[in-house]
Design an enzyme around this catalytic site. Structure first.
Site, PDB file in Angstrom:
ATOM      1  CB  CYS C 110      -0.786  -0.010   1.307  1.00 22.74           C
ATOM      2  SG  CYS C 110      -2.529   0.016   1.112  1.00 22.74           S
ATOM      3  CG  LEU C 111       3.690   1.254  -2.766  1.00 26.09           C
ATOM      4  CD1 LEU C 111       4.224   1.142  -4.181  1.00 26.09           C
ATOM      5  CD2 LEU C 111       4.807   0.966  -1.781  1.00 26.09           C
TER       6      LEU C 111
END
Lengths: 120, 99, 111
Positions: C110-111
């Site tokens: 989950c950048l």
């Protein structure tokens, strides 16, 4: 249109960080919705073997992660037929719904199809 | 799409060269640098494997790595310096470095 | 690092509020974590938390948003496996917040 990316994973699962790093690239790319392919070649095909036990080495289970790939939007999985044959592995031993076993000629065509290639 | 495959590991310690030759396409080229230039060691198995590919193989070798190891560039291959390496990596659609 | 006290026991949290030891998780811990996030857990929340724990057991991964939606749709149907439902339950960041409450590691992709 985003660029397509082929990852060639050619290290055994428990020998070092390379297999995990290849998978991390795939998962990150999948999260961004990139068209991604993952090719298992050389010792990388050992990642596909059933009956592995990461806990024996106190490691995270890479093979469990591989099962989640379709949920991450990655269903282009390939294995090199020669690499399997060299190691005495029958394609039926590693067969998965999304896994395609490719001959040398088909491998060349595969690499050709992708915009970018990363080999780890 | 053409690919420039770049190898830097000795062909005597692992399978990169063999695997690369396996998937090398007719539009592709191979560039050897670092210890990978040992592939042109005279009378060696890797050299034999390269010669077997005949005219269909486009092979480039990094000149300084050849010189450092006292190796000769075979007549059918091309030795390149760094600017030519850069030029090659632009000429091909993509570069695949065998890490 | 901070701690959360549940039934007199101190539970270690990392700087983002995730459990340091995943084995510390219990429904009481989940409820206490939810309180910290000003969230009251309804049966609809619990259903997703259980699903996430199952996901982690199966794949040893915390899902990013897209896989979470896919997996939820697969297990609970499309009326629950959609971003609207999950965003509503988990304040717009289902992958991060639900993983936290379910006692999973922070989703790495989950950048």
């Amino acid at each position: 249109m985003s660029k397509s990316l082929l990852i060639i994973s050619r290290q055994a699962p428990w020998s070092g960080p390379a297999a995990r790093e290849a998978l991390d690239i795939v998962l990150a790319g999948g999260a961004f919705d990139l068209p991604i392919g993952l090719l298992f070649m050389d010792d990388g095909v050992f990642q596909l073997m059933p009956g592995q036990n990461a806990k024996a080495l106190q490691q995270k289970d890479l093979t469990a992660n591989l099962q989640a790939l379709s949920l991450f939007g990655i269903d282009a999985l390939y294995a090199c037929a020669d690499s399997l044959a060299d190691r005495g592995i029958f394609p039926t031993q590693v067969a998965g719904e999304d896994l395609e076993v490719l001959t040398a000629e088909e491998l060349g065509a595969l690499v050709n199809r992708y915009d970018q290639v990363i080999t780890l | 799409m053409s690919t420039l495959h770049v190898l830097s590991h000795s062909p005597f310690t692992d399978s990169r060269l063999g695997s690369c030759l396996r998937l090398l396409g007719s539009e592709d080229a191979l560039l050897l640098c670092g210890d990978a230039v040992h592939a042109v060691q005279p009378r060696s198995l890797p050299l034999e494997a390269l010669e077997e590919r005949g005219d269909s193989l486009r092979l480039f070798l990094l000149d300084e790595d050849l010189q450092a190891r006292g190796l000769e560039c075979p007549a059918w291959a091309t030795s390149v310096d760094y600017p030519a390496f850069v030029e090659l990596s632009i000429r091909y659609d993509k570069v695949n470095t065998w890490l | 690092m901070s701690t959360l006290t549940v039934n007199g026991q101190a539970i270690a949290l990392d700087k983002d509020g995730y459990l340091v030891e995943l084995s510390d998780w219990s429904p009481e811990v989940a409820a206490a974590l939810a309180t910290r996030e000003e969230l009251e857990l309804s049966p609809e929340h619990w259903e997703i938390l259980e699903l996430l724990r199952g996901f982690y057991q199966e794949f040893e991964l915390s899902p990013a948003t897209r896989p979470l939606i896919k997996y939820t749709a697969l297990k609970l149907g499309a009326d629950k496996g959609n971003s609207l439902h999950l965003n509503r339950l988990f304040k717009g960041t289902p992958a991060k917040l639900a993983a936290k409450l379910a006692g999973l590691p922070k989703p790495t992709n989950c950048l």
